[in-house]
Scaffold this active site. Sequence first.
Site, PDB file in Angstrom:
ATOM      1  N   GLY A  91       0.837  -1.195   0.000  1.00  0.00           N
ATOM      2  CA  GLY A  91       0.000   0.000   0.000  1.00  0.00           C
ATOM      3  C   GLY A  91       0.862   1.230   0.000  1.00  0.00           C
ATOM      4  O   GLY A  91       2.078   1.156  -0.198  1.00  0.00           O
ATOM      5  N   GLY A  92       0.216   2.354   0.205  1.00  0.00           N
ATOM      6  CA  GLY A  92       0.918   3.625   0.155  1.00  0.00           C
ATOM      7  C   GLY A  92       2.061   3.693   1.152  1.00  0.00           C
ATOM      8  O   GLY A  92       3.062   4.347   0.904  1.00  0.00           O
ATOM      9  N   VAL A  96       3.957  -5.307   3.054  1.00  0.00           N
ATOM     10  CA  VAL A  96       3.804  -6.171   4.220  1.00  0.00           C
ATOM     11  C   VAL A  96       4.069  -7.606   3.792  1.00  0.00           C
ATOM     12  O   VAL A  96       3.530  -8.070   2.792  1.00  0.00           O
ATOM     13  CB  VAL A  96       2.369  -6.116   4.779  1.00  0.00           C
ATOM     14  CG1 VAL A  96       2.339  -6.758   6.156  1.00  0.00           C
ATOM     15  CG2 VAL A  96       1.879  -4.694   4.837  1.00  0.00           C
ATOM     16  N   ASP A 201      -5.897   7.045   9.498  1.00  0.00           N
ATOM     17  CA  ASP A 201      -6.486   6.366   8.349  1.00  0.00           C
ATOM     18  C   ASP A 201      -7.344   5.203   8.828  1.00  0.00           C
ATOM     19  O   ASP A 201      -7.155   4.058   8.424  1.00  0.00           O
ATOM     20  CB  ASP A 201      -5.381   5.888   7.401  1.00  0.00           C
ATOM     21  CG  ASP A 201      -5.941   5.469   6.033  1.00  0.00           C
ATOM     22  OD1 ASP A 201      -7.123   5.780   5.757  1.00  0.00           O
ATOM     23  OD2 ASP A 201      -5.216   4.832   5.264  1.00  0.00           O
TER      24      ASP A 201
END
Lengths: 1011, 280
Positions: A91-92, A96, A201
């Site tokens: 992701g941004g 992971v 977020d």
Amino acid sequence: MPCPDENQTLAFVEGRLPEGQARQVEEHLDACPACRALVADLAREAAPGQGSGPADPEATRPDLGQAGAGPALRRGSEVGRYVILDLIGRGGMGEVYAAYDTRLDRKVALKFLHQTGPGSSRRLLDEAHAMARVRHPNAVTVYDVGDLAGQVFVSMEHVEGQSLAAWLAAERRTWQAVRSVFLQAGAGLAAVHRAGLVHRDFKPANVLVAADGRVLVTDFGLARPALGDPAGSGGTPAYMAPEQRAGGPADARSDQFAFCVALWEGLHGERPLQGGALRPPADPGRAPAWLRTRLLRGLQPEPAARYPSVDELLSALARDPRRARRRLAAALLGLGLLLAGGVGAYAALGGRPAPCQGAAERLAGVWDEGRARAVEAAFLGSGAPSAPQAFAASRRVLDGYAADWARERTGACEATRVRGEQSEELLDLRMQCLEERLTELKALAELFLAADAAVVERSTEAAQSLSSLAGCARAASLRAQVPPPAEPDRQAALRSLRSRLAAVKAGHEAGRSREVLAEAEAVLTGGQALGHPPLTAEAGYWLAEILARLDRPDEARAVGLRAAGDALAGRHLALLVRAFAGLVQRAGPGREGAAQGPVWLELARAGLAALGPEPELEVLLLRAEGQWRFGQREYRQAVEVLEAARARSLEVYGPTHLRTAQVLVNLAGALGQLGGRLEREIELKQAALAVLERAYGRAHPEVAGLLASIGRAYWRAGRAAEGRPFLEEALGLQERLLGPEHTQVAATHEALGAVLGKLGELDAELAHRQRALDIRAARVPADDASLATCREGLGLALERQGRHAEAQAQFERALTIAEKAFGPASQEVAFQLLHLGQSRVLQGRPAEALAPLEQALALRQAAVAAQGELYLANPHQALGRALLALGRPAEALEHFREALAIVERAPEPPAANRAVYLCWLGLALLALDRPGEALAPFEEAVRVQASLQAYPPELADSRFGLARALAASGGDRARATELAGQARETFARFAARRADLLAVERWLATAGRGR
Amino acid sequence: MGELDEALGAAWEAGARAWPGVDLPREAFAAWLAARLPPGGQGLAALAALRAPDLYLACAAARGDPAAQRALGGLCAELLRLELPRLGLQAVELDDLLQRVLDKLLVAAPGRAARLEQYAGQGALRSWLRVVARREALDRKALVVREVPWQEESLEDVLGALSAADPELEQLKGQYRQEFKAAFGEAFGALDARERNLLRHLVFDRLSMEQIGALYHVHQSTVSRWLAKVHARLLSGTLRALGGRLRVGRREADSILRLIQSRLEVSMRRLLGDGPTEPD
């Protein structure tokens, strides 16, 4: 069969093909490597956690900015102690991976964080450390944080399951089910806030619903504005609060907003706001109106109009007005515990079997709501002034411990029973360890139930001293230990001894060392009879701690060494480290300590190295080393070691833990001895004071001790007036809380005496000093080391009264004690030699002063590496004064210059000392008949001393010196006369300055006639 | 009909929200959707299962909306970029490849409709495009997708992957190469198609247990059980076959077998990394 077409391939990967067609595709894949590779790629893309339900615009939109292709790390590659298993998300903020932690024998999620710009890695690391402090059943646990090949990574709990987004999309849920999951996620979010972090977020994709039903918030504190992000906020626009969308700073209330958007969406299947305006749901029947009403407050555009905290939002959401209020109490009480128990309840709701339930039941009657209430009553009934704070603080700790325990137990069980990652044998070891921890918790709760004022005073410390639960997850160390006996009767005996030992430990940590001494000895004897070395080692360790607390150091040392031996025999490495750390900590200031300390330290370090990373033990050992070096007067090394201890403790325990406060106090003490860093020292002590007050309130012996030490720090920096109120409050508290004959009272008397002396209240000073000596002398032998400094202080007070012969007698006795106790080359001896020399100068015997002063200077020069050069200034000054008195002003001048140069090189020059040295520099210049050059130093000395409210005769010295310099250099005569007049008034008030008074009067008489 | 209409409207709105710059009349989208619904009464349920924003983009692009075509092009370019290294293609070939994919997607040829019309909206558009992109890239590479019997491609590789992790096994394999290869091949061939695919997904595709589980719609613990079974069958099959082939004395054969068994065991465990084993 030909290659399946696009729709068919996709349907196969997504499981939408009927069985027969799927079989055909499988047969085809067996023969067609190209199709098989394609299917594998698609499967990889649809990895769990990505959410595969009805498309979310944010998720569907192609991420064209992402340049990366395949995973950057291949399966099987090793990164530090981790072996990469799979890429599970991207992701941004970074990638992971699922990884295997080879050291701790568990599967983890390893997140590598993108740096957002130069220098960002430090900040990322700081934030990751903050994340690691979030410990909550509903927040993903961060295990480790570090920096590998320049990339910051976070290793955290690997959660099997799906995202909340996928969970919501999988089927239509009842509003009760949705609310229940969000309440858990909200509890995790609140824990994030309590750790001082903002999620930034929060959204369903960042909440995990584990296969066992647990709900965990993840990715907190990591989202940040990406480069080129138009919103500049780092969050996901659909969930973003208006202030965050506008690029303003996000806070806990922005998270609250996002939470409300997500819950609304979860309840209704659509988001509440469109173009900033509220949109009524298409199907309002899916959730009750009262729930929407409460969400609306969290959706207010103005942050101040929302709930003050997520906790309050959650209790509003949990409160169903249509039901009896009984649920509210349950929802609010023992939140952590309830949630831990709620795991099972939820799993039932989700229809999944939960083979690892039962943790909450095990806690019933050990630490639950009923127990907490009873303990509260016991605390309040003890009459301890700190009872309300102490209960609140202890409860926080015990609730957290109980919740962690439940989670560890469930996690340990699931690792074997659900995930099959762990052997039954390891599960047994972990469960045994957890049972021991539960025994400790039980013993402490029972002690608290019968708490008296003394127990209340140390309750938080006792609670925070419960053995670390993390230790029960460390496979290597658990396996290393000698296993418990196999015979049932011996096992029962072991259990009984363990439970008695837990009571001993709790009693000792709660300040009842004397009361539990006999039981500690009995447990040790019982352990020896049983012949299970790990237990014997633990019993011996605690007995040693108790003996040390009771001021029986020789026995403590012998028992402690024996415990270390047993620890080795029982292969109980953690205890080996503890036992040696205890020995190091108490190695003492004398020569014996200097010889034994390094040996024990080395052994403790070796144990730690063999054990692998044990953060709690690292802190323990660093602190022990710092205290030992402090005792050895190696202040520079002590500061270094304690700085490391502080950094580690902040990571391990956080800023509001009493252990961190202890390290802060030790560090501040060492800095104080090193000198020149007063502001930092006071800042550290104030921070520690805040922690203590939070735990106990003001009326607590340790608070009093810290107040006294702040007072002493001010005094050492020459700011006596600022130190005085701290010492007075401390003395009052200590006399009340500890009794008037306590050694700590004596120490505070000494410090207050010194301050009063500095402020010119000489009779009061002498009284405090004498009282201090009386208290101490009644408790220890005449040649005890502690009497050296006490007599030294009394001598200084006598000296200021002009009672030089009596003063010299005290210095000589102090010197004799110091030579014997600390050794003839010790710094303690240097102090006494210095005083003795100065006393001889004052008594008009400067020739006899030279030898002791030169010896003092030499001793200090030999110790510059350990102490810093600041300690050289005073011997230089004293030598200068002796030489000046001997009529050797040129040599004296050099010494004064050196003293000045030394203080001016210090990071925080001690202003009062510097002023005195300036005055003496001026006096030497006057003696050399260079009055013009003396003007500047005198002016500066007068200015500084007047502003500092220095010891008045010292200011008078400078004024008189300035008067003479002015007169001799043809300066302002009227001013000279005025200065000399001020000096005369001061000297007249101090009996010891009778000679100076006469000199001023003589000078005024001469000057009055003009020269 | 009213309900279905409303659902079509909602789908159109979802698409419009997801692709703000894309222009697509509501009626056109409704017709496009209706054509992708199964005949019969379950229109509403079927509609709920479709990926409205993805279909919205496909429909708009197929109808010639420039913004939609740009977005589609971007997505294809990204997916093709993923294919380049795998197939040893150069970056300069990307534009050409992209053009061919877009032609195929958007342009109808005599006898066949534009490929994009075949997108049924049941899986993610991105995944669907990935299949198209891969196929196109393979064509470009002139790697005609053909069926091959498993023996030709996989045996050496499976064996290689197993023994690369273990020098001792490598040595053994060298010593009894022919026998070993034949025995292993026999055991591998005796597995069924799914078992062979499982092993390949693990060895070549490096999928995780979870990913394999997702592919077969079973929990990863099931995958792990399957793999354990495959492992056992492969091992016993190899040993049985090898026993009959080795031309050595009985005792020597026994010790070789024991050695192979233990080494193969270790290799498999290493390969099944996160399986129900525990490194000590």
